[in-house]
Motif scaffolding. Structure first.
Motif, mmCIF file in Angstrom:
data_model
loop_
_atom_site.group_PDB
_atom_site.id
_atom_site.type_symbol
_atom_site.label_atom_id
_atom_site.label_comp_id
_atom_site.label_asym_id
_atom_site.label_seq_id
_atom_site.Cartn_x
_atom_site.Cartn_y
_atom_site.Cartn_z
ATOM 1 N N ASN A 44 41.241 52.613 43.100
ATOM 2 C CA ASN A 44 41.779 52.299 41.767
ATOM 3 C C ASN A 44 42.278 50.864 41.616
ATOM 4 O OD1 ASN A 44 41.527 55.047 40.633
ATOM 5 N ND2 ASN A 44 43.096 55.543 42.142
ATOM 6 N N CYS A 45 41.852 49.968 42.482
ATOM 7 C CA CYS A 45 42.290 48.578 42.359
ATOM 8 C C CYS A 45 41.484 47.825 41.309
ATOM 9 C CB CYS A 45 42.163 47.857 43.700
ATOM 10 S SG CYS A 45 43.408 48.328 44.906
ATOM 11 N N PHE A 46 42.100 46.776 40.782
ATOM 12 C CA PHE A 46 41.426 45.833 39.884
ATOM 13 C C PHE A 46 41.544 44.440 40.489
ATOM 14 C CE2 PHE A 46 41.684 42.523 36.671
ATOM 15 C CZ PHE A 46 40.499 42.707 35.981
ATOM 16 N N LEU B 116 44.162 51.274 34.603
ATOM 17 C CA LEU B 116 43.879 50.968 36.003
ATOM 18 C C LEU B 116 42.832 51.935 36.562
ATOM 19 C CD1 LEU B 116 44.543 48.877 38.121
ATOM 20 C CD2 LEU B 116 46.415 50.305 38.907
ATOM 21 N N ASN B 117 41.750 52.037 35.820
ATOM 22 C CA ASN B 117 40.575 52.828 36.201
ATOM 23 C C ASN B 117 40.783 54.338 36.111
ATOM 24 O OD1 ASN B 117 38.930 50.455 37.125
ATOM 25 N ND2 ASN B 117 40.554 50.335 38.664
ATOM 26 N N ARG B 118 41.958 54.781 35.680
ATOM 27 C CA ARG B 118 42.237 56.220 35.652
ATOM 28 C C ARG B 118 41.346 56.949 34.640
ATOM 29 N NH1 ARG B 118 45.178 54.516 39.306
ATOM 30 N NH2 ARG B 118 47.022 55.578 40.093
ATOM 31 N N LEU B 119 41.089 56.325 33.493
ATOM 32 C CA LEU B 119 40.256 56.990 32.486
ATOM 33 C C LEU B 119 38.847 57.186 33.011
ATOM 34 C CD1 LEU B 119 39.705 58.132 29.690
ATOM 35 C CD2 LEU B 119 39.333 55.785 28.878
ATOM 36 N N ARG B 120 38.255 56.149 33.593
ATOM 37 C CA ARG B 120 36.910 56.281 34.139
ATOM 38 C C ARG B 120 36.865 57.327 35.241
ATOM 39 N NH1 ARG B 120 36.483 51.646 35.873
ATOM 40 N NH2 ARG B 120 36.188 51.833 38.124
ATOM 41 N N VAL C 214 46.711 45.407 41.429
ATOM 42 C CA VAL C 214 46.047 44.462 40.529
ATOM 43 C C VAL C 214 46.113 43.092 41.184
ATOM 44 C CG1 VAL C 214 46.109 43.333 38.281
ATOM 45 C CG2 VAL C 214 46.621 45.777 38.460
ATOM 46 N N VAL C 215 44.947 42.501 41.406
ATOM 47 C CA VAL C 215 44.858 41.140 41.921
ATOM 48 C C VAL C 215 44.438 40.264 40.746
ATOM 49 C CG1 VAL C 215 43.706 39.593 43.545
ATOM 50 C CG2 VAL C 215 44.270 41.943 44.231
ATOM 51 N N ASN D 4 37.195 54.157 46.092
ATOM 52 C CA ASN D 4 36.742 54.775 44.846
ATOM 53 C C ASN D 4 37.445 54.177 43.630
ATOM 54 O OD1 ASN D 4 35.218 56.568 46.409
ATOM 55 N ND2 ASN D 4 36.805 58.140 46.383
ATOM 56 N N ASN D 5 36.722 54.143 42.523
ATOM 57 C CA ASN D 5 37.270 53.823 41.191
ATOM 58 C C ASN D 5 37.758 52.390 41.037
ATOM 59 O OD1 ASN D 5 37.034 56.712 40.765
ATOM 60 N ND2 ASN D 5 39.017 56.921 41.768
ATOM 61 N N CYS D 6 37.311 51.484 41.889
ATOM 62 C CA CYS D 6 37.739 50.087 41.765
ATOM 63 C C CYS D 6 36.902 49.346 40.716
ATOM 64 C CB CYS D 6 37.625 49.367 43.102
ATOM 65 S SG CYS D 6 38.884 49.850 44.300
ATOM 66 N N PHE D 7 37.459 48.241 40.228
ATOM 67 C CA PHE D 7 36.763 47.360 39.290
ATOM 68 C C PHE D 7 36.930 45.941 39.790
ATOM 69 C CE2 PHE D 7 35.760 44.797 35.708
ATOM 70 C CZ PHE D 7 35.033 45.553 34.803
ATOM 71 N N LEU D 8 35.802 45.296 40.124
ATOM 72 C CA LEU D 8 35.812 43.915 40.584
ATOM 73 C C LEU D 8 35.179 43.054 39.505
ATOM 74 C CD1 LEU D 8 36.184 45.622 43.189
ATOM 75 C CD2 LEU D 8 34.942 43.833 44.416
ATOM 76 N N ALA D 9 35.964 42.150 38.921
ATOM 77 C CA ALA D 9 35.477 41.309 37.837
ATOM 78 C C ALA D 9 34.546 40.218 38.376
ATOM 79 C CB ALA D 9 36.660 40.701 37.093
ATOM 80 N N SER D 10 33.994 39.430 37.474
ATOM 81 C CA SER D 10 32.996 38.427 37.836
ATOM 82 C C SER D 10 33.502 37.443 38.885
ATOM 83 C CB SER D 10 32.582 37.631 36.588
ATOM 84 O OG SER D 10 31.990 38.467 35.632
ATOM 85 N N GLN D 11 32.606 37.062 39.786
ATOM 86 C CA GLN D 11 32.849 36.023 40.783
ATOM 87 C C GLN D 11 33.962 36.384 41.777
ATOM 88 O OE1 GLN D 11 30.717 33.490 40.802
ATOM 89 N NE2 GLN D 11 29.758 34.074 38.875
ATOM 90 N N THR D 12 34.230 37.665 41.945
ATOM 91 C CA THR D 12 35.179 38.085 42.976
ATOM 92 C C THR D 12 34.554 37.875 44.354
ATOM 93 O OG1 THR D 12 36.129 39.768 41.517
ATOM 94 C CG2 THR D 12 36.498 40.038 43.868
ATOM 95 N N ALA D 13 35.332 37.347 45.286
ATOM 96 C CA ALA D 13 34.837 37.113 46.635
ATOM 97 C C ALA D 13 35.683 37.894 47.636
ATOM 98 C CB ALA D 13 34.873 35.631 46.976
#
Length: 202
Positions: free
Chosen positions: A169-171, A78-82, A189-190, A150-159
């Motif tokens: 730290n959200c995904f 959940l983004n902790r490593l990055r 996590v969404v 900070n530290n979030c990851f938004l995958a493709s086509q997120t709106a």
């Protein structure tokens, strides 16, 4: 022209690191000089024709006085490593850099932090704020005045609609969406395709 480019070392030696290499190498600002990974997890000595050095001794090969660092790791833990590698690179004295695709649309008064990876066809509307160490994959959109922690990851086509808030730290999965004025707490996590229409609290 290459002599005028700022040299960077990519922290990571997996698929995300290879993608980062391709994106940075296609631009006119940065030149990738090598890669680095923690010794216990280092998979290669060379990658894409460039050396891969142990992160524990990265300063010996790429002194922070002469190189910037970009941490290219996905949403592992959940983004902790990055997040940890980003902080450790800063502690070693490295200045971070971000990649913002020239094919992204960035509105006025947008704030974007350090070590961000913003890919093609991303739209970030006016007044939005993007924290440090955030990845926004291709085709996503961030509405006006929204805040991504900070530290979030938004995958493709997120709106993400306007006036939203996403905690640290959200995904957010592929094709997920958030209605206007919605808040998501940190460490959430969404899932792919999910629609968030009310606040998500811990």
């Amino acid at each position: 022209m290459a002599g005028n480019k700022e040299k960077i070392v990519i922290v990571g030696d997996g698929e995300t690191a290879e993608l980062a290499h391709d994106y940075f190498s296609s631009g006119l600002v940065f030149e990738v000089a090598g890669f680095s990974a923690e010794r216990a997890f280092k998979k290669n000595d060379w990658l894409l024709g460039l050396p891969v050095v142990a992160f524990e001794e990265i300063e010996r090969f790429f002194p922070p006085q002469h190189y910037r660092a970009f941490v290219a790791v996905s949403y592992t833990q959940l983004n902790r490593l990055r997040c940890r590698l980003f902080r450790e690179a800063q502690a070693k004295g490295y200045k971070s850099c971000s990649y913002i695709s020239p094919k992204a649309s960035i509105g006025s008064n947008v704030e974007i932090g350090e070590n961000c990876f913003i890919l093609e066809n991303v739209t970030i509307q006016r007044g939005a704020k993007i924290g440090d160490n955030v990845t926004i994959w291709c085709g996503s959109s961030i509405g006006h005045r929204s805040v991504v922690g900070n530290n979030c990851f938004l995958a493709s086509q997120t709106a993400v609609s306007g006036f939203c808030s996403i905690g640290e730290n959200c995904f957010l999965g592929v094709n997920s969406c958030m209605g206007g004025n919605v808040s998501v707490a940190a460490d959430c996590v969404v899932g792919a395709g999910a629609a968030v229409v009310r606040d998500v609290l811990k």
